[in-house]
Design a protein around this motif. Structure first.
Motif, mmCIF file in Angstrom:
data_model
loop_
_atom_site.group_PDB
_atom_site.id
_atom_site.type_symbol
_atom_site.label_atom_id
_atom_site.label_comp_id
_atom_site.label_asym_id
_atom_site.label_seq_id
_atom_site.Cartn_x
_atom_site.Cartn_y
_atom_site.Cartn_z
ATOM 1 N N VAL A 101 0.672 -1.015 -0.214
ATOM 2 C CA VAL A 101 0.541 -0.311 0.489
ATOM 3 C C VAL A 101 0.632 0.925 -0.360
ATOM 4 O O VAL A 101 0.495 1.977 -0.609
ATOM 5 C CB VAL A 101 -1.059 0.284 1.105
ATOM 6 C CG1 VAL A 101 -1.552 0.962 1.269
ATOM 7 C CG2 VAL A 101 -2.037 -1.240 0.983
ATOM 8 N N GLY A 102 1.564 1.325 0.814
ATOM 9 C CA GLY A 102 3.033 2.172 0.854
ATOM 10 C C GLY A 102 3.400 2.535 -0.538
ATOM 11 O O GLY A 102 4.176 3.771 -0.824
ATOM 12 N N PHE A 103 4.082 1.507 -0.996
ATOM 13 C CA PHE A 103 5.009 1.507 -2.421
ATOM 14 C C PHE A 103 3.456 2.070 -2.879
ATOM 15 O O PHE A 103 4.369 2.770 -4.339
ATOM 16 C CB PHE A 103 5.487 0.473 -2.822
ATOM 17 C CG PHE A 103 6.245 0.025 -3.682
ATOM 18 C CD1 PHE A 103 7.661 0.549 -4.139
ATOM 19 C CD2 PHE A 103 5.666 -0.158 -4.928
ATOM 20 C CE1 PHE A 103 8.317 0.578 -4.974
ATOM 21 C CE2 PHE A 103 7.149 0.133 -6.350
ATOM 22 C CZ PHE A 103 8.320 -0.070 -5.940
ATOM 23 N N SER A 104 2.226 2.040 -3.611
ATOM 24 C CA SER A 104 1.417 2.183 -4.327
ATOM 25 C C SER A 104 1.066 3.704 -4.316
ATOM 26 O O SER A 104 0.851 4.196 -5.331
ATOM 27 C CB SER A 104 0.145 1.192 -3.911
ATOM 28 O OG SER A 104 0.717 -0.262 -4.408
ATOM 29 N N CYS A 105 1.724 4.190 -2.839
ATOM 30 C CA CYS A 105 1.692 5.392 -2.592
ATOM 31 C C CYS A 105 1.953 6.713 -3.295
ATOM 32 O O CYS A 105 1.791 7.285 -3.892
ATOM 33 C CB CYS A 105 1.109 6.048 -1.719
ATOM 34 S SG CYS A 105 -0.080 5.325 -0.087
ATOM 35 N N HIS A 106 2.909 6.545 -4.153
ATOM 36 C CA HIS A 106 4.345 6.642 -4.381
ATOM 37 C C HIS A 106 3.957 7.099 -6.138
ATOM 38 O O HIS A 106 4.162 7.149 -6.532
ATOM 39 C CB HIS A 106 5.577 6.175 -4.537
ATOM 40 C CG HIS A 106 6.966 6.709 -5.345
ATOM 41 N ND1 HIS A 106 6.765 8.128 -5.527
ATOM 42 C CD2 HIS A 106 7.275 6.054 -6.670
ATOM 43 C CE1 HIS A 106 8.016 8.785 -5.881
ATOM 44 N NE2 HIS A 106 7.598 7.506 -6.782
#
Length: 122
Positions: A101-106
């Motif tokens: 999810v965090g990686f997808s935020c970028h």
């Protein structure tokens, strides 16, 4: 378009989306203390990879005709970095889905920035 302003804008959007995702994940997954940390680790990994892409693109000066080997080498280093960060974090107990999810935020920040500034590109 000023590239440095664009890079800064993308990073700022990443931090904003990361904060929103961390708050949402903390509220939804209260029993898991490593969920917000996973979001942060994933977003930071995305930004770190982005910085590596920027650094590689700035080293290209036009004198090198065959960029396949240097590009592949940087690509491989970046994915080994992702593998190490995600692997060590998962081994330490950080939630894998939260890291994604965090990686997808970028990735979402890049798309959002492009959408927000689409008129400037025309």
């Amino acid at each position: 378009m000023n590239e440095k302003r664009m890079y800064r804008g993308i990073r700022q959007l990443t931090w904003l989306l990361m904060a929103i995702a961390m708050a949402a994940m903390a509220l939804l997954a209260q029993e898991y203390k490593y969920v917000p940390a996973g979001v942060a680790i994933g977003a930071l990994s995305g930004v770190l990879g982005f910085q590596k892409i920027i650094a590689m693109s700035e080293r290209i000066d036009g004198s090198v005709t065959d960029l396949k080997l240097p590009a592949f080498s940087e690509y491989a280093k970046r994915y080994v970095l992702y593998l190490l960060v995600f692997g060590i974090s998962a081994y330490a107990g950080v939630d894998i889905l939260a890291m994604l999810v965090g990686f997808s935020c970028h990735k979402a920040a890049i798309l959002l920035y492009v959408w927000m500034h689409r008129k400037e590109a025309e």
